[in-house]
Motif scaffolding. Structure first.
Motif, PDB file in Angstrom:
ATOM      1  N   THR A  13       0.855  -1.174   0.000  1.00 33.35           N
ATOM      2  CA  THR A  13       0.000   0.000   0.000  1.00 33.35           C
ATOM      3  C   THR A  13       0.895   1.228   0.000  1.00 33.35           C
ATOM      4  O   THR A  13       1.755   1.368   0.863  1.00 33.35           O
ATOM      5  CB  THR A  13      -0.918   0.009   1.240  1.00 33.35           C
ATOM      6  N   THR A  14       0.684   2.088  -0.983  1.00 36.30           N
ATOM      7  CA  THR A  14       1.479   3.301  -1.113  1.00 36.30           C
ATOM      8  C   THR A  14       0.544   4.488  -1.369  1.00 36.30           C
ATOM      9  O   THR A  14      -0.628   4.300  -1.712  1.00 36.30           O
ATOM     10  CB  THR A  14       2.475   3.193  -2.282  1.00 36.30           C
TER      11      THR A  14
ATOM     12  N   ARG B 139       2.275  -6.081   3.264  1.00 39.04           N
ATOM     13  CA  ARG B 139       1.605  -7.209   3.920  1.00 39.04           C
ATOM     14  C   ARG B 139       1.852  -8.460   3.096  1.00 39.04           C
ATOM     15  O   ARG B 139       1.528  -8.515   1.919  1.00 39.04           O
ATOM     16  CB  ARG B 139       0.108  -6.964   4.045  1.00 39.04           C
TER      17      ARG B 139
ATOM     18  N   ILE C 125       3.138   0.358   3.222  1.00 35.87           N
ATOM     19  CA  ILE C 125       2.732  -0.715   4.131  1.00 35.87           C
ATOM     20  C   ILE C 125       2.826  -2.000   3.321  1.00 35.87           C
ATOM     21  O   ILE C 125       2.214  -2.118   2.263  1.00 35.87           O
ATOM     22  CB  ILE C 125       1.296  -0.515   4.657  1.00 35.87           C
TER      23      ILE C 125
ATOM     24  N   ASN D 297       1.786   6.436   9.975  1.00 36.88           N
ATOM     25  CA  ASN D 297       2.078   5.601  11.140  1.00 36.88           C
ATOM     26  C   ASN D 297       3.150   6.246  12.008  1.00 36.88           C
ATOM     27  O   ASN D 297       3.052   6.249  13.239  1.00 36.88           O
ATOM     28  CB  ASN D 297       2.520   4.212  10.696  1.00 36.88           C
ATOM     29  N   GLN D 298       4.179   6.798  11.379  1.00 38.58           N
ATOM     30  CA  GLN D 298       5.247   7.453  12.138  1.00 38.58           C
ATOM     31  C   GLN D 298       4.721   8.682  12.872  1.00 38.58           C
ATOM     32  O   GLN D 298       5.099   8.933  14.026  1.00 38.58           O
ATOM     33  CB  GLN D 298       6.401   7.821  11.205  1.00 38.58           C
TER      34      GLN D 298
ATOM     35  N   SER E 293       4.829   3.714   6.893  1.00 37.74           N
ATOM     36  CA  SER E 293       4.144   4.878   6.342  1.00 37.74           C
ATOM     37  C   SER E 293       4.407   6.109   7.200  1.00 37.74           C
ATOM     38  O   SER E 293       4.652   6.015   8.404  1.00 37.74           O
ATOM     39  CB  SER E 293       2.641   4.617   6.249  1.00 37.74           C
TER      40      SER E 293
ATOM     41  N   GLN F 153       2.885  -7.949   8.598  1.00 39.53           N
ATOM     42  CA  GLN F 153       2.722  -6.598   8.071  1.00 39.53           C
ATOM     43  C   GLN F 153       3.863  -5.727   8.558  1.00 39.53           C
ATOM     44  O   GLN F 153       4.225  -5.771   9.731  1.00 39.53           O
ATOM     45  CB  GLN F 153       1.390  -6.001   8.529  1.00 39.53           C
ATOM     46  N   TYR F 154       4.422  -4.944   7.631  1.00 39.33           N
ATOM     47  CA  TYR F 154       5.456  -3.981   7.972  1.00 39.33           C
ATOM     48  C   TYR F 154       4.932  -2.614   7.572  1.00 39.33           C
ATOM     49  O   TYR F 154       4.650  -2.366   6.403  1.00 39.33           O
ATOM     50  CB  TYR F 154       6.756  -4.301   7.230  1.00 39.33           C
ATOM     51  N   ASN F 155       4.778  -1.722   8.547  1.00 36.18           N
ATOM     52  CA  ASN F 155       4.202  -0.405   8.301  1.00 36.18           C
ATOM     53  C   ASN F 155       5.294   0.648   8.369  1.00 36.18           C
ATOM     54  O   ASN F 155       5.767   1.002   9.444  1.00 36.18           O
ATOM     55  CB  ASN F 155       3.109  -0.120   9.329  1.00 36.18           C
TER      56      ASN F 155
ATOM     57  N   ILE G  12      -1.978   7.475   3.798  1.00 34.21           N
ATOM     58  CA  ILE G  12      -0.727   7.096   4.468  1.00 34.21           C
ATOM     59  C   ILE G  12       0.360   8.141   4.250  1.00 34.21           C
ATOM     60  O   ILE G  12       1.452   8.018   4.786  1.00 34.21           O
ATOM     61  CB  ILE G  12      -0.233   5.691   4.054  1.00 34.21           C
TER      62      ILE G  12
END
Length: 178
Positions: A112-113, A154, A152, A166-167, A163, A159-161, A147
């Protein structure tokens, strides 16, 4: 939630039967067709989920729509109609595809971008995910402008976020705790 667990159980049973009969690939093609057909037809989704439409009508409609499918796929439709779970048909089909791909060493990574991935970046992500998982991987790019930036990733249950959103949320929580 219970529906998805039931869909997984049906998909596992169909996968085991298909693999025993050496028909996993044929059934996977049927399931792919079912997923696409149900996703592209609002009327079909409404009919499958309608408590007013009788089971016999649903079964007849599905047999007419999905003519020429493998006997195992026909059996799945019969079982779902008999058990009054025909509303799970597309979920079972999607779960079957996921389970079949996993049994073949294939995985799907969803990236996801905020903007579409470039071809070069797609290749880098594909190589990195393939190195991490050791499996054959396909990439699906979802666009979500909320984002802000980053990505992100998956893969299966992981899942590695990375974004920006998120930060920023992490930073906001750390300020509110202090």
């Amino acid at each position: 939630m219970a529906g998805s667990r039931a869909a997984i159980r049906y998909a596992k049973a169909i996968l085991a039967l298909a693999q025993d009969q050496k028909a996993g690939e044929a059934v996977a093609k049927d399931m792919d067709g079912i997923v696409k057909t149900v996703a592209n037809s609002k009327d079909l989704r409404l009919m499958l989920n309608s408590p007013i439409v009788k089971a016999e009508v649903k079964k007849a409609a599905l047999q007419e729509i999905f003519t020429g499918v493998h006997a195992i796929s026909e059996g799945l439709i019969d079982v779902l109609v008999t058990n009054k779970r025909v509303d799970l048909l597309d979920d079972v089909a999607a779960q079957y595809i996921t389970l079949f791909d996993a049994s073949q060493g294939k995985e799907k990574a969803v990236v996801t971008t905020a903007v579409p991935l470039t071809a070069a970046l797609r290749d880098k992500v594909l190589k990195k995910v393939k190195d991490l998982t050791g499996n054959q991987v396909t990439i699906e790019n979802k666009i979500d402008e909320s984002i802000i930036g980053g990505f992100i990733l998956r893969v299966g249950d992981l899942q590695y976020n990375a974004s920006i959103a998120n930060q920023l949320n992490t930073l906001k929580r750390s300020f509110s705790q202090n």
